[in-house]
Design a protein around this motif. Sequence first.
Motif, PDB file in Angstrom:
ATOM      1  N   ASN A 162     -16.534   0.437   0.557  1.00  9.48           N
ATOM      2  CA  ASN A 162     -16.371  -0.626  -0.424  1.00  9.48           C
ATOM      3  C   ASN A 162     -16.880  -0.126  -1.776  1.00  9.48           C
ATOM      4  O   ASN A 162     -17.718   0.780  -1.835  1.00  9.48           O
ATOM      5  CB  ASN A 162     -17.148  -1.871   0.004  1.00  9.48           C
ATOM      6  CG  ASN A 162     -16.618  -2.447   1.306  1.00  9.48           C
ATOM      7  OD1 ASN A 162     -15.423  -2.412   1.563  1.00  9.48           O
ATOM      8  ND2 ASN A 162     -17.522  -2.957   2.135  1.00  9.48           N
TER       9      ASN A 162
ATOM     10  N   SER B  87      -7.997   4.460  -4.620  1.00  9.34           N
ATOM     11  CA  SER B  87      -8.372   3.049  -4.655  1.00  9.34           C
ATOM     12  C   SER B  87      -7.320   2.249  -3.888  1.00  9.34           C
ATOM     13  O   SER B  87      -6.113   2.383  -4.145  1.00  9.34           O
ATOM     14  CB  SER B  87      -8.459   2.545  -6.101  1.00  9.34           C
ATOM     15  OG  SER B  87      -9.503   3.182  -6.784  1.00  9.34           O
ATOM     16  N   VAL B  88      -7.781   1.433  -2.958  1.00 12.27           N
ATOM     17  CA  VAL B  88      -6.874   0.631  -2.126  1.00 12.27           C
ATOM     18  C   VAL B  88      -7.094  -0.838  -2.480  1.00 12.27           C
ATOM     19  O   VAL B  88      -8.038  -1.472  -2.003  1.00 12.27           O
ATOM     20  CB  VAL B  88      -7.140   0.872  -0.627  1.00 12.27           C
ATOM     21  CG1 VAL B  88      -6.144   0.085   0.218  1.00 12.27           C
ATOM     22  CG2 VAL B  88      -7.068   2.352  -0.300  1.00 12.27           C
TER      23      VAL B  88
ATOM     24  N   ALA C  84     -13.863   5.738   4.430  1.00 10.84           N
ATOM     25  CA  ALA C  84     -13.558   4.444   3.807  1.00 10.84           C
ATOM     26  C   ALA C  84     -14.852   3.805   3.344  1.00 10.84           C
ATOM     27  O   ALA C  84     -15.880   3.910   4.023  1.00 10.84           O
ATOM     28  CB  ALA C  84     -12.828   3.531   4.786  1.00 10.84           C
TER      29      ALA C  84
ATOM     30  N   LYS D  46      -7.994  -0.563   4.680  1.00 11.31           N
ATOM     31  CA  LYS D  46      -8.479   0.817   4.732  1.00 11.31           C
ATOM     32  C   LYS D  46      -8.582   1.321   6.172  1.00 11.31           C
ATOM     33  O   LYS D  46      -8.120   2.422   6.488  1.00 11.31           O
ATOM     34  CB  LYS D  46      -9.850   0.918   4.048  1.00 11.31           C
ATOM     35  CG  LYS D  46      -9.879   0.445   2.607  1.00 11.31           C
ATOM     36  CD  LYS D  46     -11.220   0.648   1.969  1.00 11.31           C
ATOM     37  CE  LYS D  46     -12.333  -0.143   2.629  1.00 11.31           C
ATOM     38  NZ  LYS D  46     -12.156  -1.601   2.506  1.00 11.31           N
ATOM     39  N   THR D  47      -9.174   0.532   7.036  1.00  9.97           N
ATOM     40  CA  THR D  47      -9.334   0.939   8.436  1.00  9.97           C
ATOM     41  C   THR D  47      -7.983   1.063   9.130  1.00  9.97           C
ATOM     42  O   THR D  47      -7.756   1.995   9.899  1.00  9.97           O
ATOM     43  CB  THR D  47     -10.228  -0.067   9.182  1.00  9.97           C
ATOM     44  OG1 THR D  47     -11.502  -0.136   8.532  1.00  9.97           O
ATOM     45  CG2 THR D  47     -10.432   0.369  10.629  1.00  9.97           C
TER      46      THR D  47
ATOM     47  N   ASP E 155     -16.001   5.280   8.748  1.00  6.43           N
ATOM     48  CA  ASP E 155     -15.859   3.961   8.148  1.00  6.43           C
ATOM     49  C   ASP E 155     -17.202   3.518   7.571  1.00  6.43           C
ATOM     50  O   ASP E 155     -18.251   3.830   8.131  1.00  6.43           O
ATOM     51  CB  ASP E 155     -15.381   2.955   9.210  1.00  6.43           C
ATOM     52  CG  ASP E 155     -14.738   1.732   8.581  1.00  6.43           C
ATOM     53  OD1 ASP E 155     -14.605   1.703   7.343  1.00  6.43           O
ATOM     54  OD2 ASP E 155     -14.364   0.811   9.329  1.00  6.43           O
TER      55      ASP E 155
ATOM     56  N   LEU F 133     -10.859   6.537   0.941  1.00  8.00           N
ATOM     57  CA  LEU F 133     -10.237   5.260   0.610  1.00  8.00           C
ATOM     58  C   LEU F 133     -11.323   4.302   0.153  1.00  8.00           C
ATOM     59  O   LEU F 133     -12.299   4.071   0.870  1.00  8.00           O
ATOM     60  CB  LEU F 133      -9.502   4.678   1.822  1.00  8.00           C
ATOM     61  CG  LEU F 133      -8.437   5.571   2.479  1.00  8.00           C
ATOM     62  CD1 LEU F 133      -7.876   4.884   3.721  1.00  8.00           C
ATOM     63  CD2 LEU F 133      -7.325   5.902   1.502  1.00  8.00           C
ATOM     64  N   LYS F 134     -11.148   3.753  -1.051  1.00  6.93           N
ATOM     65  CA  LYS F 134     -12.148   2.835  -1.604  1.00  6.93           C
ATOM     66  C   LYS F 134     -11.469   1.535  -1.987  1.00  6.93           C
ATOM     67  O   LYS F 134     -10.464   1.542  -2.709  1.00  6.93           O
ATOM     68  CB  LYS F 134     -12.814   3.461  -2.824  1.00  6.93           C
ATOM     69  CG  LYS F 134     -13.958   2.629  -3.410  1.00  6.93           C
ATOM     70  CD  LYS F 134     -14.485   3.236  -4.696  1.00  6.93           C
ATOM     71  CE  LYS F 134     -15.167   4.567  -4.441  1.00  6.93           C
ATOM     72  NZ  LYS F 134     -15.820   5.082  -5.682  1.00  6.93           N
ATOM     73  N   GLY F 135     -11.985   0.415  -1.474  1.00  5.31           N
ATOM     74  CA  GLY F 135     -11.370  -0.866  -1.780  1.00  5.31           C
ATOM     75  C   GLY F 135     -12.150  -2.021  -1.201  1.00  5.31           C
ATOM     76  O   GLY F 135     -13.110  -1.821  -0.430  1.00  5.31           O
TER      77      GLY F 135
ATOM     78  N   GLN G  82       0.819  -1.220   0.000  1.00  4.03           N
ATOM     79  CA  GLN G  82       0.000   0.000   0.000  1.00  4.03           C
ATOM     80  C   GLN G  82       0.851   1.268   0.000  1.00  4.03           C
ATOM     81  O   GLN G  82       0.557   2.238   0.697  1.00  4.03           O
ATOM     82  CB  GLN G  82      -0.960   0.016   1.209  1.00  4.03           C
ATOM     83  CG  GLN G  82      -1.834  -1.200   1.349  1.00  4.03           C
ATOM     84  CD  GLN G  82      -2.842  -1.356   0.212  1.00  4.03           C
ATOM     85  OE1 GLN G  82      -2.767  -0.643  -0.789  1.00  4.03           O
ATOM     86  NE2 GLN G  82      -3.745  -2.307   0.354  1.00  4.03           N
TER      87      GLN G  82
ATOM     88  N   ALA H 280      -1.069   4.364  -1.055  1.00  3.70           N
ATOM     89  CA  ALA H 280      -1.959   4.842   0.005  1.00  3.70           C
ATOM     90  C   ALA H 280      -1.169   5.593   1.077  1.00  3.70           C
ATOM     91  O   ALA H 280      -1.615   6.618   1.595  1.00  3.70           O
ATOM     92  CB  ALA H 280      -2.716   3.675   0.625  1.00  3.70           C
TER      93      ALA H 280
END
Length: 507
Positions: free
Chosen positions: A349, A390-391, A347, A227-228, A305, A219-221, A200, A203
């Motif tokens: 999905n 994007s993560v 964050a 992400k957290t 989150d 953060l999207k992934g 990452q 990121a």
Amino acid sequence: MLAKVASAAIVGLDAVSIEVEVDIASQGLPSFTIVGLPDKAVEEARERVRAALKNSGADFPAKRITVNLAPADLPKEGPSYDLPIAVGILIASGQLKADIKSALFMGELALDGRLRHTNGVLPITLLAREKHIAAIYVPSENAKEAACIAGVDIFPVDNLGILFEHLSLQKPLTAYPYSPIDTENTVQNFDYDMKDIKGQEKAKRALEIAAAGGHNILLKGPPGAGKTLLARTLPSILPKVTFPEVLEMTKIYSISGLLNGDGLMIKRPFRSPHHSTSHVGLIGGGSFPKPGEVSLAHRGVLFLDELPEFPRPVLEALRQPLEDGTVSISRAQGRFSFPAKCMMIAAQNPCPCGYLGDNSHECTCAPSQIIRYQKKISGPLLDRIDLHLSVPAVKTEKLVTLSAIKTESSQEIRERVQKARDIQTKRFQGTTLSSNADMTSRDIRIFCPLDNPSLQTLRLAVDKLHLSARAYYRTIKLAQTIADLENAPAITTQHIAEALQYRQSSQ
């Protein structure tokens, strides 16, 4: 006999002077009345003060007692008026003779005369200094909180009996020593460190830029991508707090009753509200308005989150605080403002199942579900987020390989972030700005001049990516932060290009 005792009330984030007037009439049936728009907690002070005086060895006069909290048109709340009311009764009844013209009293009384921890001591101490009040008497648990303010003698009081002996000059109390805040040499420990995050790298770079300029980040992934963990590691690379920031944060936590005996907020806050949080819980409010999560994260991080799971009206309420850095709440009692200059890191999905675009898992969502899920977050809110990232998930076999590779620690990254913030502090000297994210469009034109190649690159990006005017200026702010991290004298095309990379995923 009439006695007047100085106290204070909290209105919004600041304190205002309150004069507690106690009159004991020589005629009339015994009674105890409190007037001046008291709430239930203030009205119940009658029983607390009565028991505290008796259990401290004083006499409670069986006469007509009237307590007025002036000004009478300001609503009063909380138990902090117990101590000034008790002192007023002692003086009005002739049991205590003392000169309290330049003293301020506050504190909640227990039934045995002890003083309990009370909220809002720091803003009241600041008011005492502003009004040139020589001494302030507070519960012992609050003394450390008040002692960071110079120019006021802080007297910690354990119980009513000790205060009586002090005011009657039998056993004078010793003032709590002035304790200035040393933000330079404060050592902070963090639960998470960047060196423990394998992979990452993109990121991490985005988090470094966000920390250096105070920018918002999304953060999207897929689930399990980290992400957290990345969000919770962000506080470890934030720059050192300054004394004005400590005062701002401590005032907010003091009136909210969240200091927990620590005295001062010398660590940037990290707030992570659950997605079931209400509008009032996130923004603030109530019959007596109190700060919400966005204000509790002031000068720190607000982590949201599972962003799409928050109710849409709650998220839309964030638009104004993210843009202005303040929360304005209007109630019948008046208009209140709370600071809300925080970094928002969110964050989410990519779809309800979380695996849209993931090569190792098949997405099971219908196209209509994906569209409905992504539309839960409005365009205007996304437009206020500077970095969209994007993560991707890191494969397990790659994690084993990366574990043997040494990565940068949070301390190393924080040093670069601090240097960038120092550049910004020097740039904005003489203004109210503290970071690049605080700049308005007018400030950008003054502090962020662009050369022709950079301007042409940005104009081309506006046409290709259909950037809004807000996104245009936020891209320049982000490019300025990237330049500050490199200690570059001015923004170049390279900085603009990197800043634009973090906007493409939102288009």
